[in-house]
Design a protein around this motif. Structure first.
Motif, PDB file in Angstrom:
ATOM      1  N   SER A  17       0.831  -1.197   0.000  1.00 50.39           N
ATOM      2  CA  SER A  17       0.000   0.000   0.000  1.00 50.39           C
ATOM      3  C   SER A  17       0.872   1.256   0.000  1.00 50.39           C
ATOM      4  N   ALA A  18       0.287   2.384  -0.396  1.00 50.23           N
ATOM      5  CA  ALA A  18       1.010   3.653  -0.368  1.00 50.23           C
ATOM      6  C   ALA A  18       1.533   3.979   1.034  1.00 50.23           C
ATOM      7  N   PRO A  19       0.741   3.745   2.093  1.00 47.79           N
ATOM      8  CA  PRO A  19       1.300   4.004   3.429  1.00 47.79           C
ATOM      9  C   PRO A  19       2.517   3.130   3.763  1.00 47.79           C
ATOM     10  N   SER A  20       2.536   1.876   3.311  1.00 48.72           N
ATOM     11  CA  SER A  20       3.692   1.026   3.619  1.00 48.72           C
ATOM     12  C   SER A  20       4.917   1.447   2.808  1.00 48.72           C
ATOM     13  N   VAL A  21       4.705   1.987   1.617  1.00 51.32           N
ATOM     14  CA  VAL A  21       5.825   2.512   0.824  1.00 51.32           C
ATOM     15  C   VAL A  21       6.406   3.736   1.530  1.00 51.32           C
ATOM     16  N   GLU A  22       5.539   4.604   2.031  1.00 54.47           N
ATOM     17  CA  GLU A  22       6.026   5.770   2.771  1.00 54.47           C
ATOM     18  C   GLU A  22       6.718   5.334   4.064  1.00 54.47           C
ATOM     19  N   ALA A  23       6.217   4.290   4.705  1.00 49.86           N
ATOM     20  CA  ALA A  23       6.868   3.757   5.900  1.00 49.86           C
ATOM     21  C   ALA A  23       8.286   3.292   5.581  1.00 49.86           C
ATOM     22  N   LEU A  24       8.469   2.669   4.430  1.00 54.94           N
ATOM     23  CA  LEU A  24       9.815   2.258   3.994  1.00 54.94           C
ATOM     24  C   LEU A  24      10.741   3.460   3.882  1.00 54.94           C
ATOM     25  N   ARG A  25      10.264   4.505   3.229  1.00 60.71           N
ATOM     26  CA  ARG A  25      11.092   5.710   3.049  1.00 60.71           C
ATOM     27  C   ARG A  25      11.477   6.324   4.398  1.00 60.71           C
ATOM     28  N   GLN A  26      10.491   6.458   5.274  1.00 58.96           N
ATOM     29  CA  GLN A  26      10.758   7.079   6.571  1.00 58.96           C
ATOM     30  C   GLN A  26      11.675   6.210   7.429  1.00 58.96           C
ATOM     31  N   ALA A  27      11.464   4.917   7.410  1.00 59.02           N
ATOM     32  CA  ALA A  27      12.304   4.003   8.191  1.00 59.02           C
ATOM     33  C   ALA A  27      13.755   4.075   7.733  1.00 59.02           C
ATOM     34  N   GLU A  28      13.962   4.165   6.438  1.00 57.50           N
ATOM     35  CA  GLU A  28      15.332   4.207   5.915  1.00 57.50           C
ATOM     36  C   GLU A  28      16.020   5.496   6.358  1.00 57.50           C
ATOM     37  N   LYS A  29      15.300   6.603   6.326  1.00 59.06           N
ATOM     38  CA  LYS A  29      15.875   7.880   6.784  1.00 59.06           C
ATOM     39  C   LYS A  29      16.240   7.812   8.273  1.00 59.06           C
ATOM     40  N   LEU A  30      15.332   7.267   9.075  1.00 63.91           N
ATOM     41  CA  LEU A  30      15.603   7.139  10.512  1.00 63.91           C
ATOM     42  C   LEU A  30      16.761   6.187  10.784  1.00 63.91           C
ATOM     43  N   ALA A  31      16.797   5.088  10.060  1.00 63.19           N
ATOM     44  CA  ALA A  31      17.835   4.078  10.277  1.00 63.19           C
ATOM     45  C   ALA A  31      19.223   4.638  10.005  1.00 63.19           C
ATOM     46  N   ILE A  32      19.346   5.450   8.988  1.00 59.00           N
ATOM     47  CA  ILE A  32      20.646   6.067   8.694  1.00 59.00           C
ATOM     48  C   ILE A  32      21.110   6.878   9.900  1.00 59.00           C
ATOM     49  N   ARG A  33      20.210   7.671  10.452  1.00 55.95           N
ATOM     50  CA  ARG A  33      20.564   8.515  11.611  1.00 55.95           C
ATOM     51  C   ARG A  33      20.902   7.690  12.846  1.00 55.95           C
ATOM     52  N   MET A  34      20.299   6.501  12.955  1.00 56.17           N
ATOM     53  CA  MET A  34      20.506   5.666  14.137  1.00 56.17           C
ATOM     54  C   MET A  34      21.590   4.602  13.926  1.00 56.17           C
TER      55      MET A  34
END
Length: 154
Positions: A17-34
């Motif tokens: 779903s579109a929300p799960s695709v956006e979740a992927l994008r946001q998770a990747e951004k957060l993961a880089i920082r962490m």
């Protein structure tokens, strides 16, 4: 970022779903920082045998893999992030994600909204995970042009 077995893990529930695709994008951004790895996880299971529909020649695992691959393609294009891995798990999403959260530093999920009052409610998987997960849970709303335009004109 190299894939290290000892790196913290951010798990993303992916259903295409579109929300799960956006979740992927946001998770990747957060993961880089962490300094974390991202695992895109898709769940699949054939319908119950008592179902009135025949199973036929449907390959449910292959369909789930296609959904997962397509979601990553939509989220990131052909250049997958270096800190991203994927995994298919046979089982219901709610129970599987809660179980997998034991080994995660964060669980990221997309939320499907319906607009109006119903849009304020989370789906059953998101609700269960926020209540029972063993790690923090981030529920991401899908961004779209309609919402962005509405928000800017409000």
């Amino acid at each position: 970022m190299n894939k290290r077995k000892d790196a913290p893990m951010v798990i993303v529930g992916v259903d295409g779903s579109a929300p799960s695709v956006e979740a992927l994008r946001q998770a990747e951004k957060l993961a880089i920082r962490m300094g974390a790895q991202v695992q895109a996880l898709a769940c699949w299971s054939p319908p119950a045998p008592a179902s009135s529909y025949g199973v036929g020649n449907v390959d449910y695992e292959k369909n789930a893999q296609n959904i997962l691959d397509n979601a990553i393609q939509v989220a990131f294009g052909i250049d997958w992030p270096e800190n991203l891995t994927t995994r298919l798990v046979r089982g219901p999403a709610r129970e599987t994600l809660i179980k997998e959260s034991r080994n995660a530093m964060m669980l990221v999920l997309g939320r499907r909204g319906f607009g109006g009052f119903r849009g304020l409610l989370m789906g059953s998987v998101s609700s269960a995970c926020t209540a029972y997960a063993h790690c923090p849970v981030l529920v991401v709303h899908a961004g779209n042009e309609a919402n962005s335009k509405r928000d800017h004109h409000a």
